[in-house]
Motif scaffolding. Structure first.
Motif: not given
Length: 463
Positions: A24-25, A145-149, A261-262
Motif C-alpha cells: 500500500a505504500r 521501516e526506514s529501509v523499506v521507505d 539501507g545498509i
C-alpha cells in the motif's frame, strides 16, 4: 546470536500487516512520477506536468497528517477505507481528464484530492509501536521501516517510468491506484494488530500535534534533510547528462539508497546507550558534513561514491527522529505526529529537487550542490538548538531529571542494564502465561497479547 529482524516478525500478525503495508505504500512515489510521466507524454508540457505532480505531493504532505489525525481519533479500520476510496476515485478522474483533454484546472483539482492518500508508512509504524512500545525491538522495527521507505522510493519511480513509457501513458497512475486499493484492503481487516483508539488526556488542547515544539522542530529538520535527498535526485540526473550518459543517473539514485539501507539495517541491530537527542545531533552532523565533498566531484564515479557516504547517515537519523517522536508524543496523537515527519521529508525532497533545478539552469551544475550544503547547515542548526529542548521533553514524559548523566535517566548504562533485566523477566513471565493459556484454551491468544513476546512454538497468524 539471534537475528533481531527475525525476532520482530515473531509477533502474531507482524508479517501480514508489514507485507500489506509495503504493497500500500508503493503508490505514493509511483503516483508522483506517474503523473509527471503521463502528462509529459500526453500534453508535451513538462512545466504543466511538474506543477500537477507537485500539487499532488504537497497536497499529500498537508492532507496526509489530517487523515492520520482522524485515524488517531477514530481508528485505522474506520478511516483508511474512506480516505483510500476518495484518493483512488480522484486518481481515476485525473486519468480520465488527462486522456480526454479536459480543462487544465481539472487536473489540479483531482491531483489535490488524490493527496488524501493515507500515509501507510505511519500506519505500519503505529502497529509496530503498539506491539513493541518500550522494548528494544521497536528500534529494530523502525530501522527496517526506514529501509523499506528507501526501497519504495527507488523502485516505485523507476517502475512508474517503465510502465508509462512501455505500455501507455496512464499505466503508472492506474497501477498506483490499484496497488493502493489492494494494499489497504489487505491491511485494514487485520484487527489483531490494529492500534486501539487511545483516550485523550484531560490536558490535551485538541490542537494539531505539529504545533508542539518537538514535532515542529523534528519535522523542520527532516524538511531540510529531505532537501539534500531532493538535490541528489536533480543533480544525479544533471551531472550524468553533463557527463554524456544520462542513463547513469539511475546508478546515483541506487547507490544513495544502498548506503542508507545498509546503515539503517546495521543501526537497527545495535543496542546503543547514547541519549536520543545526542544521536540526533551526531546523525545530522554527519549528514551536513557529507555534503561538502560534492564540491570536489568531477565524474560520475566520484558522484556515486560521495552519494553513498551521504546516504549512510540518512536512515539512522530517520530512526532516531521516529524514536524521539514516539517517546515525546501522547499516544492519542502518535500516528499524526509520525505522518508529519514523513510529510516534512517528502516536502523537503520536492523542494530540494525544484530549487536545485532552478539553480542548475541559472548558474550551472556546480552551484546546484550548494543547495545541499545550505540545507545541511540549516538542518544541523535546528538539531543543535532543539537538542536541549528534546532532552527536557523526554525527561518530562518519563518523569526523570533532564540531565542525561543522572543515574535515573534511562540513557545511563547501569540503569539501562537494570531495565533490560526487568524486560527479560517480564518477557519470561509473559511467555509462561502464553504457554499456560495455550494449554488451557488450545487455540489462539487474544488481542491483548500482541504487545508481548510470543512463545517460540507459536506460528504468526496472517491476521
Amino acid at each position: 546470536m539471534a537475528n533481531p529482524y527475525s525476532e520482530i516478525f515473531s509477533a502474531p500478525g507482524a508479517k501480514a500487516f508489514s507485507a500489506a503495508g509495503l504493497l500500500a505504500r508503493l503508490p505514493l512515489p509511483m503516483t508522483h512520477m506517474g503523473i509527471l510521466t503521463m502528462l509529459s507524454e500526453t500534453t508535451g508540457q513538462y512545466a504543466l506536468a511538474g506543477l500537477v505532480a507537485g500539487t499532488f505531493t504537497f497536497s499529500m504532505a498537508f492532507l496526509g497528517p489530517q487523515v492520520s489525525r482522524i485515524v488517531d481519533r477514530r481508528g485505522q479500520g474506520r478511516v483508511l477505507p474512506v480516505a483510500t476510496g476518495i484518493s483512488v476515485i480522484a486518481l481515476g478522474a485525473l486519468l480520465l481528464c488527462a486522456t480526454t483533454g479536459a480543462p487544465t484546472w481539472t487536473l489540479f483539482v483531482f491531483a489535490l484530492l488524490s493527496g488524501l492518500m493515507p500515509s501507510m508508512g505511519a500506519m505500519v509504524r503505529a502497529r509496530w509501536t503498539e506491539i513493541y512500545r518500550g522494548r528494544p525491538q521497536l528500534n529494530t522495527a523502525y530501522s527496517m521501516e526506514s529501509v523499506v521507505d528507501e526501497l519504495t522510493y527507488v523502485i516505485s519511480p523507476a517502475l512508474a517510468v517503465t510502465l508509462s513509457t512501455a505500455l501507455f501513458p496512464q499505466a503508472a497512475p492506474l497501477a498506483a491506484a490499484v496497488l493502493l486499493a489492494v494494499g489497504v484492503a489487505l491491511f485494514v481487516p487485520q484487527k489483531r494488530t490494529e492500534p486501539p483508539v487511545k483516550p485523550r488526556t484531560e490536558t490535551s488542547s485538541g490542537a494539531p500535534v505539529v504545533f508542539s515544539a518537538p514535532v515542529l522542530m523534528l519535522a523542520l529538520t527532516l524538511l531540510f534533510g529531505g532537501a539534500i535527498a531532493g538535490m541528489v535526485d536533480t543533480m544525479g540526473l544533471a551531472f550524468a547528462e553533463q557527463q554524456g550518459n544520462k542513463a547513469l543517473s539511475g546508478l546515483v539514485f541506487a547507490v544513495y539508497a544502498l548506503g542508507s539501507g545498509i546503515s539503517g539495517l546495521a543501526f537497527g541491530a545495535l543496542k546503543l546507550r547514547i541519549p536520543l537527542p545526542r544521536l540526533l545531533v551526531i546523525g545530522v552532523t554527519g549528514t551536513a558534513l557529507t555534503t561538502l565533498p560534492f564540491l570536489l566531484v568531477d565524474n560520475i564515479a566520484g558522484m556515486a561514491a560521495v552519494v553513498f557516504v551521504a546516504g549512510v547517515f540518512f536512515a539512522p537519523t530517520m530512526v532516531v527522529i521516529m524514536g524521539i517522536v514516539e517517546r515525546t508524543t501522547p499516544e492519542h496523537q502518535l500516528t499524526e505526529a509520525m505522518t508529519w515527519m514523513i510529510a516534512g521529508l517528502q516536502s523537503g525532497v520536492a523542494l530540494g529537487a525544484a530549487v536545485s533545478g532552478v539553480v542548475v539552469d541559472a548558474y550551472g551544475t556546480r552551484w546546484g550542490f550548494a543547495v545541499a550544503i545550505g540545507a545541511g547547515a540549516v538542518a544541523l542548526l535546528l538539531a543543535l538548538t532543539s537538542a536541549p529542548m528534546l532532552q527536557r521533553h523526554l525527561a518530562q514524559r518519563e518523569g526523570l531529571p533532564a540531565s542525561p548523566t543522572d543515574p535515573a535517566n534511562p540513557a545511563d548504562p547501569t540503569n539501562e542494564h537494570n531495565e533490560h533485566n526487568e524486560h527479560d523477566e517480564h518477557d519470561a513471565h509473559d511467555a509462561r502465561d502464553a504457554r499456560d493459556e495455550h494449554d488451557e484454551h488450545g487455540e489462539h491468544n487474544d488481542r491483548g497479547n500482541c504487545g508481548t513476546e510470543p512463545h517460540r512454538s507459536q506460528v504468526p497468524s496472517g491476521n
